[in-house]
Design an enzyme around this catalytic site. Structure first.
Site, PDB file in Angstrom:
ATOM      1  N   LYS A 253       7.560  49.981  67.762  1.00 56.85           N
ATOM      2  CA  LYS A 253       7.846  48.764  68.065  1.00 56.85           C
ATOM      3  C   LYS A 253       6.643  48.387  68.765  1.00 56.85           C
ATOM      4  CE  LYS A 253      12.843  48.551  68.977  1.00 56.85           C
ATOM      5  NZ  LYS A 253      13.106  47.577  68.070  1.00 56.85           N
TER       6      LYS A 253
ATOM      7  N   ARG B 246      21.965  51.269  62.499  1.00 58.66           N
ATOM      8  CA  ARG B 246      23.017  51.516  61.168  1.00 58.66           C
ATOM      9  C   ARG B 246      23.050  52.680  60.866  1.00 58.66           C
ATOM     10  NH1 ARG B 246      19.611  46.759  58.335  1.00 58.66           N
ATOM     11  NH2 ARG B 246      19.069  46.381  60.656  1.00 58.66           N
TER      12      ARG B 246
HETATM   13  N1  BES Z   1      17.721  48.056  68.764  1.00 57.48           N
HETATM   14  C1  BES Z   1      17.056  47.062  67.817  1.00 57.48           C
HETATM   15  C2  BES Z   1      17.639  45.555  67.954  1.00 57.48           C
HETATM   16  C3  BES Z   1      17.169  44.957  69.003  1.00 57.48           C
HETATM   17  C4  BES Z   1      15.974  44.202  68.995  1.00 57.48           C
HETATM   18  C5  BES Z   1      18.169  44.850  70.050  1.00 57.48           C
HETATM   19  C6  BES Z   1      15.583  43.438  69.979  1.00 57.48           C
HETATM   20  C7  BES Z   1      17.783  43.796  71.148  1.00 57.48           C
HETATM   21  C8  BES Z   1      16.451  43.243  70.944  1.00 57.48           C
HETATM   22  C9  BES Z   1      17.346  47.744  66.331  1.00 57.48           C
HETATM   23  O1  BES Z   1      17.275  49.100  66.316  1.00 57.48           O
HETATM   24  C10 BES Z   1      16.130  47.210  65.639  1.00 57.48           C
HETATM   25  O2  BES Z   1      15.142  47.711  65.879  1.00 57.48           O
HETATM   26  N2  BES Z   1      16.235  46.464  64.683  1.00 57.48           N
HETATM   27  C11 BES Z   1      15.373  45.924  63.493  1.00 57.48           C
HETATM   28  C12 BES Z   1      15.810  45.528  62.317  1.00 57.48           C
HETATM   29  C13 BES Z   1      14.913  45.594  61.404  1.00 57.48           C
HETATM   30  C14 BES Z   1      13.832  46.725  61.259  1.00 57.48           C
HETATM   31  C15 BES Z   1      15.551  45.412  59.996  1.00 57.48           C
HETATM   32  C16 BES Z   1      15.112  44.256  64.281  1.00 57.48           C
HETATM   33  O3  BES Z   1      16.148  43.632  64.584  1.00 57.48           O
HETATM   34  O4  BES Z   1      14.199  44.159  64.200  1.00 57.48           O
HETATM   35 ZN    ZN Z   2      15.422  49.943  66.179  1.00 55.81          ZN
END
Ligand code: BES
Ligand code: ZN
Ligand code: ZN
Length: 484
Positions: A262, A336
């Site tokens: 990230k 997931r």
């Molecule tokens: N934990 C994150 C989702 C998240 C993002 C929660 C921002 C709260 C604030 C999750 O594991 C994630 O990173 N999801 C990705 C999925 C994508 C790579 C398909 C996302 O939402 O960007």
């Molecule tokens: Zn994630």
């Protein structure tokens, strides 16, 4: 903080601060023996969240705080929750060590619900996390007495327990990731099980998960030096249970994204990626006291998501315990992956009548619904409807999002059975995540709550708000379970 409950017929005993809850346009009813300057009563309108401090002349109370709920026919539980939170915060500011809430209102059928909200608001409003300050100020407020009619007090007692569950969830959420590791989530669940003989817990470790062939969950924790666990809590009611419900909460104690790392801005917020798990533990904390008529299972897959030599690489294929193979095209879509094994385990080993998962699963749900609504989707419209109505009842609002065949098809893999992200340009990121999960629930009635927007960052509601954890899900789940 201890809460005691007394009838209105009881005498008011010595208190640092008397809190009189009143309605708009009505002269506040104060207990006999307490006198306040007539001006204070006259100038107080009773509007929602209006407050007025005054000194009491003689009598058992040193000071009086009037707090308004608005017009009598419009009281809604959230105003009582907010008023209670404002009151305890004001009491804390004046260093009061004891307060008495005096509630002499004609609430009719709403007495229990308003009482519950008041009880929740007291406990939620008093929540503080000072564990990480070198010289914390210890809370002044030690004793809260509620004097109200019996129905109101009954609700307030439940509210105290529900608020306690919320506060527990928020403490777990707000605790930094180096102090709330998967192993700490296990410790916390053992503490909850110790509260009641009707709650039991086991934590499946990585060896156990290997035996169960949970290759999807284990692929996420492999990138971290912290071992993962699958926590399994069980609550059994004193009566014979009518139904068995399974709650599943994403317990990612820190989500760096893994190799698909990230951006560093606001990455600290990813300590909140265990909020679904925190909600499940918070609900269990309150269950024994509330004793609803259902058997409840709580599953919390808990892990870190870190980049490392052993971490998932984009393109890796992993196998979940139901045999499905998954191409990990983005290691940041890890929630997931851990839920896949937990849901399949629930479906195959627990076989509940219904299961509900909660997860900070997608950034997309924040775009779609913001910070005031959680997304809900699943395979059973009746279950979704129940959660929507529990959302309305508790103020933890949820809004339905679709999962259509197109979303499911889009999650099919090229090399493996499935892939963990959709194709570029599909959009609907929360729905495609839900579509992915739907492959792991078998025929079980299932709903998925995406709480990425609501778990923290919500607007100010006096009892919660801002950049801190909200404990979202605890009140919603308990309302749902109590209605079974
Ligand atoms: N934990 C994150 C989702 C998240 C993002 C929660 C921002 C709260 C604030 C999750 O594991 C994630 O990173 N999801 C990705 C999925 C994508 C790579 C398909 C996302 O939402 O960007
Ligand atoms: Zn994630
Ligand atoms: Zn995540």
């Amino acid at each position: 903080m201890k809460i005691a409950f007394k009838p209105l017929s009881g005498r008011l005993t010595k208190t640092d601060l008397l809190i009189v809850i009143s309605a708009e346009g009505k002269t506040p009813k104060i207990p006999s023996g307490v006198s306040v300057p007539p001006n204070a009563l006259k100038s107080f309108g009773g509007e929602s969240r209006e407050t007025r401090f005054t000194d009491a002349v003689g009598g058992p109370a040193s000071r009086v705080l009037f707090i308004g709920l608005g017009k009598g026919n419009e009281f809604d539980p959230d105003i009582a929750r907010r008023a209670a939170a404002i009151a305890v915060q004001k009491a804390e500011k004046t260093d009061a060590s004891s307060v008495t809430f005096w509630v002499d209102l004609a609430l009719g059928k709403r007495a229990t619900a308003i009482g519950q909200a008041l009880g929740e608001g007291i406990v939620m409003g008093a929540y503080r996390l000072t564990d990480f300050q070198s010289t914390p100020k210890s809370p002044s407020l030690k004793k809260v007495t509620i004097q109200a009619q019996a129905d109101f007090n009954r609700g307030a007692k439940s509210g105290e327990m529900i608020g306690g569950g919320n506060a527990l969830a928020r403490r777990l959420q707000d605790t930094p990731a180096n102090k709330m590791r998967p192993r700490d989530m296990v410790t916390e669940s053992r503490k909850i099980a110790r509260l009641s003989p009707r709650i039991s817990v086991k934590a499946i470790d990585e060896k156990g998960m290997e035996k169960l062939k949970m290759g999807s969950l284990l692929s996420v924790s492999r990138g971290s030096s912290e071992p993962a666990y699958l926590i399994h809590l069980i609550y059994k009611p004193t009566q014979k249970a009518k139904r068995r419900i399974c709650l599943v909460g994403k317990g990612l104690t820190f989500d760096s994204g893994g190799i698909s790392i990230k951006p560093s801005a606001r990455m600290d917020e990813m300590k909140y990626d265990m909020s679904g798990g925190a909600a499940v533990l918070g609900a269990f904390h309150a269950l024994a006291g509330l004793n609803p008529d259902v058997e409840v299972h709580g599953l919390v897959p808990t892990s870190e998501n870190m980049p490392d030599g052993m971490a998932n690489k984009p393109g890796d294929v992993v196998t979940a315990c139901n045999g499905l193979t998954i191409e990990v095209l983005n290691t940041d879509a890890e929630g997931r992956l851990i839920l896949a094994d937990a849901l399949a385990y629930a479906d195959e080993a627990i076989k509940p009548d219904a299961m509900i998962d909660l997860a900070t699963l997608t950034g997309a749900v924040v775009v779609a619904l913001g910070h005031e609504l959680s997304g809900v989707m699943g395979n059973d419209q009746a279950l979704i409807n129940s959660l929507v109505s529990s959302g309305e009842a508790t103020g933890e609002a949820v809004w339905p999002l679709p999962i259509i065949d197109f979303h499911k098809k889009d999650m099919k893999g090229a090399v493996g059975d499935l892939r963990n992200i959709s194709s570029p340009g599909t959009g609907a990121g929360s729905s495609t995540a839900g579509a992915f999960l739907s492959n792991f629930v078998g025929e079980t009635s299932w709903a998925h709550l995406d709480i990425a927007g609501t778990a923290w960052g919500a607007s100010d509601r006096d009892y919660q708000g801002g950049p801190k954890g909200t404990g979202v899900g605890v009140r919603l789940l308990l309302d749902y379970l109590r209605k079974q």
